[in-house]
Design a protein around this motif. Sequence first.
Motif, PDB file in Angstrom:
ATOM      1  N   GLU A 176      26.101  16.915  46.607  1.00 42.72           N
ATOM      2  CA  GLU A 176      26.100  16.720  45.150  1.00 42.72           C
ATOM      3  C   GLU A 176      26.956  17.810  44.515  1.00 42.72           C
ATOM      4  OE1 GLU A 176      24.676  14.159  43.931  1.00 42.72           O
ATOM      5  OE2 GLU A 176      23.576  13.586  45.742  1.00 42.72           O
ATOM      6  N   ILE A 177      27.515  17.493  43.326  1.00 40.30           N
ATOM      7  CA  ILE A 177      28.312  18.526  42.637  1.00 40.30           C
ATOM      8  C   ILE A 177      27.491  19.097  41.492  1.00 40.30           C
ATOM      9  CG2 ILE A 177      30.433  19.015  41.364  1.00 40.30           C
ATOM     10  CD1 ILE A 177      31.671  16.537  42.775  1.00 40.30           C
ATOM     11  N   TRP A 178      27.315  20.417  41.484  1.00 38.84           N
ATOM     12  CA  TRP A 178      26.673  21.065  40.335  1.00 38.84           C
ATOM     13  C   TRP A 178      27.768  21.638  39.431  1.00 38.84           C
ATOM     14  CZ3 TRP A 178      25.357  26.735  39.663  1.00 38.84           C
ATOM     15  CH2 TRP A 178      24.814  26.944  38.382  1.00 38.84           C
ATOM     16  N   HIS A 179      27.853  21.096  38.210  1.00 36.99           N
ATOM     17  CA  HIS A 179      28.878  21.556  37.268  1.00 36.99           C
ATOM     18  C   HIS A 179      28.311  22.704  36.437  1.00 36.99           C
ATOM     19  CE1 HIS A 179      31.474  18.119  38.183  1.00 36.99           C
ATOM     20  NE2 HIS A 179      30.377  17.393  38.204  1.00 36.99           N
ATOM     21  N   GLY A 180      28.387  23.895  36.955  1.00 33.20           N
ATOM     22  CA  GLY A 180      27.830  25.053  36.229  1.00 33.20           C
ATOM     23  C   GLY A 180      28.933  25.896  35.615  1.00 33.20           C
ATOM     24  N   MET A 181      29.957  25.225  35.052  1.00 31.18           N
ATOM     25  CA  MET A 181      31.160  25.946  34.608  1.00 31.18           C
ATOM     26  C   MET A 181      31.116  26.388  33.157  1.00 31.18           C
ATOM     27  SD  MET A 181      33.433  26.359  37.078  1.00 31.18           S
ATOM     28  CE  MET A 181      35.114  26.301  36.441  1.00 31.18           C
ATOM     29  N   LYS A 182      29.944  26.540  32.566  1.00 27.40           N
ATOM     30  CA  LYS A 182      29.896  27.040  31.195  1.00 27.40           C
ATOM     31  C   LYS A 182      30.252  28.523  31.207  1.00 27.40           C
ATOM     32  CE  LYS A 182      26.363  23.876  29.541  1.00 27.40           C
ATOM     33  NZ  LYS A 182      24.916  23.725  29.366  1.00 27.40           N
ATOM     34  N   GLY A 183      31.100  28.909  30.268  1.00 23.66           N
ATOM     35  CA  GLY A 183      31.501  30.316  30.220  1.00 23.66           C
ATOM     36  C   GLY A 183      30.623  31.120  29.272  1.00 23.66           C
ATOM     37  N   LEU A 184      29.334  30.808  29.247  1.00 24.66           N
ATOM     38  CA  LEU A 184      28.432  31.473  28.295  1.00 24.66           C
ATOM     39  C   LEU A 184      28.045  32.864  28.782  1.00 24.66           C
ATOM     40  CD1 LEU A 184      26.064  28.443  27.602  1.00 24.66           C
ATOM     41  CD2 LEU A 184      28.014  29.224  26.221  1.00 24.66           C
ATOM     42  N   ARG A 185      27.917  33.773  27.826  1.00 17.11           N
ATOM     43  CA  ARG A 185      27.465  35.119  28.182  1.00 17.11           C
ATOM     44  C   ARG A 185      25.944  35.250  28.076  1.00 17.11           C
ATOM     45  NH1 ARG A 185      32.456  38.206  28.336  1.00 17.11           N
ATOM     46  NH2 ARG A 185      33.953  36.543  27.989  1.00 17.11           N
ATOM     47  N   LYS A 186      25.317  34.264  27.465  1.00 14.26           N
ATOM     48  CA  LYS A 186      23.859  34.251  27.391  1.00 14.26           C
ATOM     49  C   LYS A 186      23.371  32.845  27.719  1.00 14.26           C
ATOM     50  CE  LYS A 186      22.431  37.936  24.396  1.00 14.26           C
ATOM     51  NZ  LYS A 186      21.577  38.266  23.262  1.00 14.26           N
ATOM     52  N   ASP A 187      22.452  32.731  28.658  1.00 14.73           N
ATOM     53  CA  ASP A 187      21.946  31.414  29.046  1.00 14.73           C
ATOM     54  C   ASP A 187      20.665  31.604  29.855  1.00 14.73           C
ATOM     55  OD1 ASP A 187      21.564  28.796  29.688  1.00 14.73           O
ATOM     56  OD2 ASP A 187      23.249  28.644  31.088  1.00 14.73           O
ATOM     57  N   ASN A 188      19.575  31.768  29.143  1.00 16.40           N
ATOM     58  CA  ASN A 188      18.299  32.020  29.820  1.00 16.40           C
ATOM     59  C   ASN A 188      17.496  30.738  29.978  1.00 16.40           C
ATOM     60  OD1 ASN A 188      18.389  34.682  30.410  1.00 16.40           O
ATOM     61  ND2 ASN A 188      17.281  35.385  28.611  1.00 16.40           N
ATOM     62  N   THR A 189      18.059  29.815  30.773  1.00 12.55           N
ATOM     63  CA  THR A 189      17.372  28.532  30.918  1.00 12.55           C
ATOM     64  C   THR A 189      16.791  28.393  32.330  1.00 12.55           C
ATOM     65  OG1 THR A 189      19.562  27.614  31.368  1.00 12.55           O
ATOM     66  CG2 THR A 189      18.690  27.298  29.148  1.00 12.55           C
ATOM     67  N   GLY A 190      15.872  29.279  32.615  1.00  8.65           N
ATOM     68  CA  GLY A 190      15.193  29.185  33.919  1.00  8.65           C
ATOM     69  C   GLY A 190      15.909  29.960  35.004  1.00  8.65           C
ATOM     70  N   TYR A 191      15.695  29.532  36.256  1.00  7.79           N
ATOM     71  CA  TYR A 191      16.251  30.276  37.401  1.00  7.79           C
ATOM     72  C   TYR A 191      17.765  30.387  37.285  1.00  7.79           C
ATOM     73  CZ  TYR A 191      11.731  28.850  39.284  1.00  7.79           C
ATOM     74  OH  TYR A 191      10.403  28.625  39.461  1.00  7.79           O
ATOM     75  N   ASP A 192      18.298  31.530  37.700  1.00  4.02           N
ATOM     76  CA  ASP A 192      19.745  31.717  37.645  1.00  4.02           C
ATOM     77  C   ASP A 192      20.387  31.166  38.927  1.00  4.02           C
ATOM     78  OD1 ASP A 192      22.345  32.522  37.418  1.00  4.02           O
ATOM     79  OD2 ASP A 192      21.806  34.335  36.312  1.00  4.02           O
ATOM     80  N   LEU A 193      20.782  29.903  38.851  1.00  7.78           N
ATOM     81  CA  LEU A 193      21.335  29.252  40.047  1.00  7.78           C
ATOM     82  C   LEU A 193      22.674  29.862  40.443  1.00  7.78           C
ATOM     83  CD1 LEU A 193      20.442  25.570  39.110  1.00  7.78           C
ATOM     84  CD2 LEU A 193      19.226  27.103  40.666  1.00  7.78           C
ATOM     85  N   ARG A 194      23.448  30.249  39.414  1.00  6.02           N
ATOM     86  CA  ARG A 194      24.765  30.849  39.709  1.00  6.02           C
ATOM     87  C   ARG A 194      24.592  32.054  40.632  1.00  6.02           C
ATOM     88  NH1 ARG A 194      26.493  33.633  34.681  1.00  6.02           N
ATOM     89  NH2 ARG A 194      24.937  35.067  35.489  1.00  6.02           N
ATOM     90  N   ASP A 195      23.664  32.922  40.267  1.00  2.21           N
ATOM     91  CA  ASP A 195      23.493  34.147  41.050  1.00  2.21           C
ATOM     92  C   ASP A 195      22.938  33.888  42.443  1.00  2.21           C
ATOM     93  OD1 ASP A 195      24.683  35.980  39.522  1.00  2.21           O
ATOM     94  OD2 ASP A 195      22.876  36.791  38.596  1.00  2.21           O
ATOM     95  N   LEU A 196      22.306  32.735  42.609  1.00  2.00           N
ATOM     96  CA  LEU A 196      21.798  32.377  43.931  1.00  2.00           C
ATOM     97  C   LEU A 196      22.958  32.094  44.898  1.00  2.00           C
ATOM     98  CD1 LEU A 196      18.939  32.027  44.902  1.00  2.00           C
ATOM     99  CD2 LEU A 196      19.073  29.613  44.345  1.00  2.00           C
ATOM    100  N   PHE A 197      23.976  31.405  44.380  1.00  2.00           N
ATOM    101  CA  PHE A 197      25.093  31.049  45.255  1.00  2.00           C
ATOM    102  C   PHE A 197      26.036  32.231  45.487  1.00  2.00           C
ATOM    103  CE2 PHE A 197      23.763  26.879  43.545  1.00  2.00           C
ATOM    104  CZ  PHE A 197      23.484  26.247  44.756  1.00  2.00           C
ATOM    105  N   ILE A 198      26.158  33.099  44.466  1.00  2.00           N
ATOM    106  CA  ILE A 198      27.037  34.270  44.642  1.00  2.00           C
ATOM    107  C   ILE A 198      26.401  35.186  45.696  1.00  2.00           C
ATOM    108  CG2 ILE A 198      28.022  36.313  43.511  1.00  2.00           C
ATOM    109  CD1 ILE A 198      28.057  34.714  40.900  1.00  2.00           C
TER     110      ILE A 198
END
Length: 472
Positions: A176-198
């Motif tokens: 599946e493709i996760w489109h997490g390409m928002k360039g937001l500096r604030k986004d506290n919407t639950g678990y930080d998936l971005r940081d999981l993959f990094i």
Amino acid sequence: MLQFFVTQLAASLGKSYVLTQDSDMAPYLTDWRQRFTGKALAVVLPGSTKEVAQIVKACAQANISIVPQGGNTSFCGGATPDNSGNQIVLSLKRLNNIREIDILNQTISVEAGCILQTIQEQAAAQSYLFPLSLGSQGSCQIGGNLATNAGGTNVLRYGNARDLCLGIEVVTAQGEIWHGMKGLRKDNTGYDLRDLFIGSEGSLGIITAAVMKLYPLPVAQWTTLVATQNIASTVALLNLFQKRAVSLLTGFEMMALESLTLLEKHFPQMTNPLQNKPAYTILIELSDHESEAHVRQLLESILEEALALEIISDAVIASNLSQANLFWHMREHITVAQSEEGANLKHDISIPLVALEQFVQETNHLLKAQFPGVRLINFGHLGDGNLHYNVSAPEGINSQKFAQTYEKPIQELIYAQVELFQGSISAEHGVGQLKLDVLRAHKGVVAHELMKTLKRALDPQNILNPSKVISV
Ligand code: FAD
Ligand code: MLT
Ligand code: ZN
């Protein structure tokens, strides 16, 4: 069955993007250090995120595991397949578009296969700085940088790859493709998936694109080489610069004498301009957005204070850009000099700054006593407490044999010291397959089990880079 799978892939991607000949696959099957070599069913070169997703779906269906690969410059064997010949290497090199530069948001959106240096150059063309900076920047890719959470020489001021990333696009283990390409500096919407993959080294998902931060390009930079006698003085010097130069301090790198001796052996043109072969040579860079004169004056005044405090004994300020570049080349070529010398043992560690002097004194002493003649190629990002505590064979000894015989006991000694001083066994290079076995002891049972839980949840079939970072 496996052959049928490869034929199907070639039919959907195009024959030239599915490599199966040994000579075509060879560059993808051995790591930069030539420490690991594997085999592969095929090396696959998709041209889009959609194709990556298709490949992962097909692999999941056929239960074939995938080793993602960027520029293949990493140090822990994370991008090298195992010896089964049943894995595919998925190279991201064709996903190399710069999607967008957003000046208002100060971000650049890039595909995973973009070479780091290309991103820096594209940003500079718009008068912006993309600060991630590594010796491998001419060949490593941003996807690989994010997958390893790379550090480098600008972490002190701008943070590591994780700190520079605002959004990512990922293909999951299910295709599946996760489109997490928002360039937001604030986004506290639950678990930080971005940081999981990094930093997950291709074991949880395949990064196909990212939104990265840009900064204004400095207008003035001054670079200096400084002589210190020991680590304690070097840490005091760091403190002085942090206090007086604050955010103008953009580089603070350390090179121990033995590492520069090795550098000069292989690159005689890179001689240290500091006299009397200091125990430690420190490379310091200040950058400013206002005036060249201001930053030069500041640098001179800090160096004068350091001389008066007797924490440095000598300093040379680069008189022009080419000398500044030479100073940086000295620092960056130590890795290359060490690999030209032969097989070597890398320990990418971090230690709390307050304990660094004692750590180095004790560990150097233990190693020299137990492994006479061993060369300690110590250098690194001292401003981040990150030492490359690398070891080369004694002069005249077969390096391959030395590495094979002593890798384990030397690693055990150094890592025991790291634990004693509450440091980390991987500051920036990751875990890969090199440190897989020592991770459990280092992380502790609870953290290690949590990592396993995440891996099982995101990749239940264990098809993404199995036996790298964590074994389940
Ligand atoms: P690869 O080596 O191809 O892969 C690294 C890992 O990431 C593997 O586990 C791979 O499976 C995974 N991976 C790659 N791409 C993706 C993707 N798109 N999605 C998911 N997983 C992926 N590192 C530092 O941190 N700091 C330094 O200062 C530094 N200096 C270096 C100097 C030299 C001369 C060299 C040769 C290397 C240096 N490195 C340094 C190590 C290396 O360059 C970094 O680890 C870099 O981030 C790796 O990027 P890569 O594209 O080569 O990744
Ligand atoms: C560097 O900082 O040059 C590399 O990360 C270090 C190494 O070669 O171990
Ligand atoms: Zn490094």
